[in-house]
Design a protein around this motif. Sequence first.
Motif: not given
Lengths: 68, 134
Positions: A9, A13, B57
């Motif tokens: 992840h 991003e 994140e």
Amino acid sequence: MVQQNFALHETMELHELLNFKTICMTTSKMIQGVVFDQELKTLLEKDVQQSMQSVNVLQELLSKTQPQ
Amino acid sequence: MDYERKPINALKKPMRNDYLEIANAEGMPGLVDSTIALNFLLNAKNGIRNCAMALTEIADPQSRTEVRNMLNASIDLHAQITELMMKKGWFHPYQVNEQFKLDKMSAQAALQIANLKLFPGDTSRLGTFATPNY
């Protein structure tokens, strides 16, 4: 130093940011040929410079990781 | 550069053929610049959101630092764009009525432009570029 992969992840991003910055940079550069106002043009060029730096940094970060 | 103060986002006359019509040439620089500035502002806003979301994140410290720097730079740029737009009369955050009026005019102008046949015919332009494999 041990080469450490980013989590998936994180890579995603950073990759999405890279895409966004690339498009912003291209748009801001292109649109400079259209604007009349010179102050607006200066801000657009500032954005291009910032984006160039961001793209370089993001590429640097992404080069350290391999998507699994 | 001094723009005609009001109403910059309105076309002077209905557009029939294209943006080069004399009747509409008068307000065109303001119309173009305010539209581009709004696009620029929305881009900056999205950039801030994207950076902030990305930060939530990312765990890697170095990446966080870099993204945070990007976020700060984006916020500064956004502030500068806002300031410029307010100075030029393209953006009225404190006068909602004025802003609504302006946005409605922009929408009308954009509708008219969208209705024009701006690029009639074939726009492929192949042959002017080296594209042997197309």
